[in-house]
Design a protein around this motif. Sequence first.
Motif, PDB file in Angstrom:
ATOM      1  N   MET A 160       0.850  -1.149   0.000  1.00 60.32           N
ATOM      2  CA  MET A 160       0.000   0.000   0.000  1.00 60.32           C
ATOM      3  C   MET A 160       0.906   1.225   0.000  1.00 60.32           C
ATOM      4  N   ASP A 161       0.537   2.205  -0.761  1.00 55.52           N
ATOM      5  CA  ASP A 161       1.346   3.412  -0.875  1.00 55.52           C
ATOM      6  C   ASP A 161       1.036   4.345   0.289  1.00 55.52           C
ATOM      7  N   THR A 162       2.000   4.459   1.186  1.00 55.78           N
ATOM      8  CA  THR A 162       1.860   5.326   2.357  1.00 55.78           C
ATOM      9  C   THR A 162       3.145   6.125   2.529  1.00 55.78           C
ATOM     10  N   PRO A 163       3.157   7.117   3.420  1.00 56.98           N
ATOM     11  CA  PRO A 163       4.388   7.855   3.692  1.00 56.98           C
ATOM     12  C   PRO A 163       5.536   6.955   4.176  1.00 56.98           C
ATOM     13  N   PHE A 164       5.214   5.772   4.685  1.00 54.11           N
ATOM     14  CA  PHE A 164       6.235   4.819   5.118  1.00 54.11           C
ATOM     15  C   PHE A 164       7.189   4.478   3.973  1.00 54.11           C
ATOM     16  N   ASN A 165       6.728   4.580   2.733  1.00 52.47           N
ATOM     17  CA  ASN A 165       7.538   4.230   1.562  1.00 52.47           C
ATOM     18  C   ASN A 165       8.506   5.326   1.129  1.00 52.47           C
ATOM     19  N   ALA A 166       8.504   6.471   1.801  1.00 52.71           N
ATOM     20  CA  ALA A 166       9.348   7.593   1.387  1.00 52.71           C
ATOM     21  C   ALA A 166      10.833   7.218   1.350  1.00 52.71           C
ATOM     22  N   GLY A 167      11.294   6.490   2.348  1.00 54.98           N
ATOM     23  CA  GLY A 167      12.702   6.085   2.364  1.00 54.98           C
ATOM     24  C   GLY A 167      13.037   5.143   1.222  1.00 54.98           C
ATOM     25  N   PHE A 168      12.131   4.236   0.929  1.00 55.55           N
ATOM     26  CA  PHE A 168      12.336   3.305  -0.179  1.00 55.55           C
ATOM     27  C   PHE A 168      12.328   4.056  -1.509  1.00 55.55           C
ATOM     28  N   GLU A 169      11.450   5.055  -1.621  1.00 56.76           N
ATOM     29  CA  GLU A 169      11.403   5.881  -2.833  1.00 56.76           C
ATOM     30  C   GLU A 169      12.746   6.581  -3.044  1.00 56.76           C
ATOM     31  N   THR A 170      13.295   7.128  -1.979  1.00 63.07           N
ATOM     32  CA  THR A 170      14.602   7.786  -2.057  1.00 63.07           C
ATOM     33  C   THR A 170      15.678   6.784  -2.442  1.00 63.07           C
ATOM     34  N   GLN A 171      15.655   5.633  -1.809  1.00 63.22           N
ATOM     35  CA  GLN A 171      16.637   4.587  -2.090  1.00 63.22           C
ATOM     36  C   GLN A 171      16.567   4.133  -3.553  1.00 63.22           C
ATOM     37  N   MET A 172      15.355   4.087  -4.106  1.00 58.50           N
ATOM     38  CA  MET A 172      15.161   3.632  -5.484  1.00 58.50           C
ATOM     39  C   MET A 172      15.555   4.691  -6.512  1.00 58.50           C
ATOM     40  N   GLY A 173      15.696   5.949  -6.069  1.00 58.24           N
ATOM     41  CA  GLY A 173      16.087   7.009  -6.990  1.00 58.24           C
ATOM     42  C   GLY A 173      14.930   7.847  -7.492  1.00 58.24           C
ATOM     43  N   GLY A 174      13.798   7.819  -6.801  1.00 55.25           N
ATOM     44  CA  GLY A 174      12.674   8.673  -7.165  1.00 55.25           C
ATOM     45  C   GLY A 174      11.382   7.903  -7.342  1.00 55.25           C
ATOM     46  N   ARG A 175      10.323   8.664  -7.489  1.00 53.07           N
ATOM     47  CA  ARG A 175       8.987   8.091  -7.582  1.00 53.07           C
ATOM     48  C   ARG A 175       8.814   7.194  -8.806  1.00 53.07           C
ATOM     49  N   ALA A 176       9.320   7.630  -9.940  1.00 48.74           N
ATOM     50  CA  ALA A 176       9.158   6.841 -11.166  1.00 48.74           C
ATOM     51  C   ALA A 176       9.825   5.470 -11.025  1.00 48.74           C
ATOM     52  N   ALA A 177      10.984   5.430 -10.411  1.00 47.67           N
ATOM     53  CA  ALA A 177      11.681   4.158 -10.221  1.00 47.67           C
ATOM     54  C   ALA A 177      10.907   3.253  -9.271  1.00 47.67           C
ATOM     55  N   LEU A 178      10.337   3.835  -8.222  1.00 46.00           N
ATOM     56  CA  LEU A 178       9.544   3.057  -7.271  1.00 46.00           C
ATOM     57  C   LEU A 178       8.290   2.500  -7.946  1.00 46.00           C
TER      58      LEU A 178
END
Length: 66
Positions: free
Chosen positions: A1-19
């Motif tokens: 589920m897309d929640t603010p909890f995923n913000a760190g993973f989004e950063t780690q992946m290199g941005g929203r499009a990559a996530l």
Amino acid sequence: MDTPFNAGFETQMGGRAALEGYVAQTIPMGRWASVEEIADGIVYLASDRSSFVTGLALVIDGGEIL
């Protein structure tokens, strides 16, 4: 589920499009879970419909662990 909890993973992946690409490719259903889909599992476990359940790992992940 897309929640603010995923913000760190989004950063780690290199941005929203990559996530989003990761989710589309990694989860067999190709999308995030909805809040309602997660809630349905919780409602089931809290209801009389699960009265004979004594132990369970209810995995609601769109098939990711397959």
